[in-house]
Motif scaffolding. Structure first.
Motif, PDB file in Angstrom:
ATOM      1  N   ARG A  25       0.837  -1.208   0.000  1.00 45.97           N
ATOM      2  CA  ARG A  25       0.000   0.000   0.000  1.00 45.97           C
ATOM      3  C   ARG A  25       0.866   1.251   0.000  1.00 45.97           C
ATOM      4  O   ARG A  25       0.632   2.197  -0.773  1.00 45.97           O
ATOM      5  N   MET A  26       1.897   1.240   0.825  1.00 45.88           N
ATOM      6  CA  MET A  26       2.764   2.416   0.924  1.00 45.88           C
ATOM      7  C   MET A  26       3.600   2.583  -0.342  1.00 45.88           C
ATOM      8  O   MET A  26       3.813   3.703  -0.811  1.00 45.88           O
ATOM      9  N   PHE A  27       4.064   1.466  -0.913  1.00 43.77           N
ATOM     10  CA  PHE A  27       4.821   1.554  -2.168  1.00 43.77           C
ATOM     11  C   PHE A  27       3.952   2.145  -3.282  1.00 43.77           C
ATOM     12  O   PHE A  27       4.414   2.946  -4.102  1.00 43.77           O
ATOM     13  N   ALA A  28       2.686   1.723  -3.312  1.00 47.29           N
ATOM     14  CA  ALA A  28       1.779   2.203  -4.352  1.00 47.29           C
ATOM     15  C   ALA A  28       1.463   3.690  -4.184  1.00 47.29           C
ATOM     16  O   ALA A  28       1.335   4.425  -5.162  1.00 47.29           O
ATOM     17  N   GLU A  29       1.356   4.120  -2.941  1.00 45.26           N
ATOM     18  CA  GLU A  29       0.988   5.516  -2.683  1.00 45.26           C
ATOM     19  C   GLU A  29       2.175   6.470  -2.749  1.00 45.26           C
ATOM     20  O   GLU A  29       2.040   7.605  -3.213  1.00 45.26           O
ATOM     21  N   SER A  31       5.567   5.482  -3.797  1.00 41.71           N
ATOM     22  CA  SER A  31       6.610   4.923  -4.653  1.00 41.71           C
ATOM     23  C   SER A  31       7.524   4.014  -3.834  1.00 41.71           C
ATOM     24  O   SER A  31       7.745   4.231  -2.630  1.00 41.71           O
ATOM     25  N   TYR A  32       8.061   3.026  -4.518  1.00 43.45           N
ATOM     26  CA  TYR A  32       8.935   2.037  -3.879  1.00 43.45           C
ATOM     27  C   TYR A  32      10.206   2.697  -3.349  1.00 43.45           C
ATOM     28  O   TYR A  32      10.627   2.458  -2.212  1.00 43.45           O
ATOM     29  N   GLU A  33      10.821   3.528  -4.165  1.00 37.57           N
ATOM     30  CA  GLU A  33      12.095   4.133  -3.782  1.00 37.57           C
ATOM     31  C   GLU A  33      11.947   5.106  -2.608  1.00 37.57           C
ATOM     32  O   GLU A  33      12.851   5.219  -1.772  1.00 37.57           O
TER      33      GLU A  33
END
Length: 233
Positions: A25-29, A31-33
Motif C-alpha cells: 500500500r505504501m509503495f503504491a501511494e 513509490s517504492y524508492e
C-alpha cells in the motif's frame, strides 16, 4: 518487549500477510524508492528489528506471500498421488486460487512491480521457480519419460497459468478458475498425458492398399458410425 501487534505466535501467516499488504500500500501511494523500512515498520505496528528478522529487505517483503505460497505448492506436489501429469495442474490451481482470493493486493503489487526493473526481474525468477518445481516433480515420478517432453509440459502449464493470472489481475472476465482448468486439460491432451476420468476410444479401420484419400476418409466415417452405435448399446 514486543507489543501485541508484533506477536506472530497466534497466526504467523496472517501477520506476514498484513505487513506485506501495508508495505505494498505504501509503495503504491508513495513509490517504492521513497518508502523506507522505518515507515513500513511504523505503519505495520512493528519494530525495525522485527521487520528485518521476518522479511530481510524491502524487496523481500513484496514477495513474502509468494514464498509461503511456493512452500505450500511444493508440499502439495510431495503429497499428491494419482496421475503425475495432474500434479502440476493442481499446483497451478492453488496459485491461481490464492491470488484470486487476494486480488486487490495482487493488483497493487502488479502496479508497483511494473515501475521497478529489479522487482520485475525478481518476479520473473519467481515464475521460473514454479516451472522448475513442476518439471522436477514430473522427473521424479516419470523417470522413463523424455526430459524434453517434461520440460515442455511444465513450461506449458506455467505459461497458461501466468497468462490467465495476469488477465485476472487486469480484471478480464474470461480469466476464471474454470477457464484455467479447461486450458490445463487441453495441455494434458495435446502433450500426450493421460486424461484421467475420460474414456479413451480406439477405432480400427481397414482399407485396400490402393485406396485413394477419399475412400480412406469414407471408410473412417463409416467405421466411426459403427463404433458409435456399438458403444451406445
Amino acid at each position: 518487549m514486543v507489543s501485541p501487534s508484533e506477536s506472530t505466535a497466534d497466526d504467523p501467516a496472517e501477520f506476514r500477510l498484513r505487513v506485506v499488504a501495508e508495505s505494498i500500500r505504501m509503495f503504491a501511494e508513495n513509490s517504492y524508492e521513497s518508502t523506507t523500512v522505518d515507515q513500513i515498520a511504523a505503519a505495520a505496528g512493528i519494530s525495525r528489528r522485527t521487520f528485518f528478522r521476518q522479511f530481510g529487505s524491502k524487496e523481500d517483503v513484496i514477495f513474502a506471500d509468494h514464498e509461503a505460497l511456493f512452500e505450500r505448492v511444493a508440499q502439495h506436489l510431495a503429497d499428491v498421488g494419482g496421475d503425475p501429469w495432474a500434479a502440476p495442474c493442481s499446483g497451478a490451481e492453488i496459485v491461481f486460487t490464492h491470488f484470486l482470493a487476494t486480488r486487490e493486493l495482487a493488483v497493487r503489487r502488479f502496479r508497483v512491480v511494473q515501475e521497478v526493473p529489479a522487482l520485475r526481474d525478481r518476479e520473473l525468477v519467481t515464475t521460473y521457480r514454479y516451472q522448475r518445481m513442476f518439471e522436477e516433480n514430473l522427473r521424479s515420478r516419470l523417470p522413463e519419460e523424455s526430459a524434453a517432453h517434461l520440460a515442455g509440459y511444465a513450461a506449458a502449464v506455467t505459461g497458461a497459468h501466468n497468462y490467465l493470472l495476469r488477465a485476472m489481475i487486469r480484471g478480464e472476465a474470461f480469466a476464471t478458475l474454470d477457464r484455467l482448468r479447461a486450458e490445463l486439460r487441453r495441455i494434458r491432451l495435446a502433450l500426450g498425458a493421460a486424461d484421467v476420468g475420460v474414456e479413451q476410444a480406439i477405432t480400427v479401420v481397414t482399407y485396400p492398399a490402393n485406396a485413394d484419400p477419399d475412400q480412406v476418409a469414407r471408410r473412417v466415417r463409416e467405421q466411426l458410425r459403427t463404433d458409435g452405435r456399438g458403444r451406445g448399446q
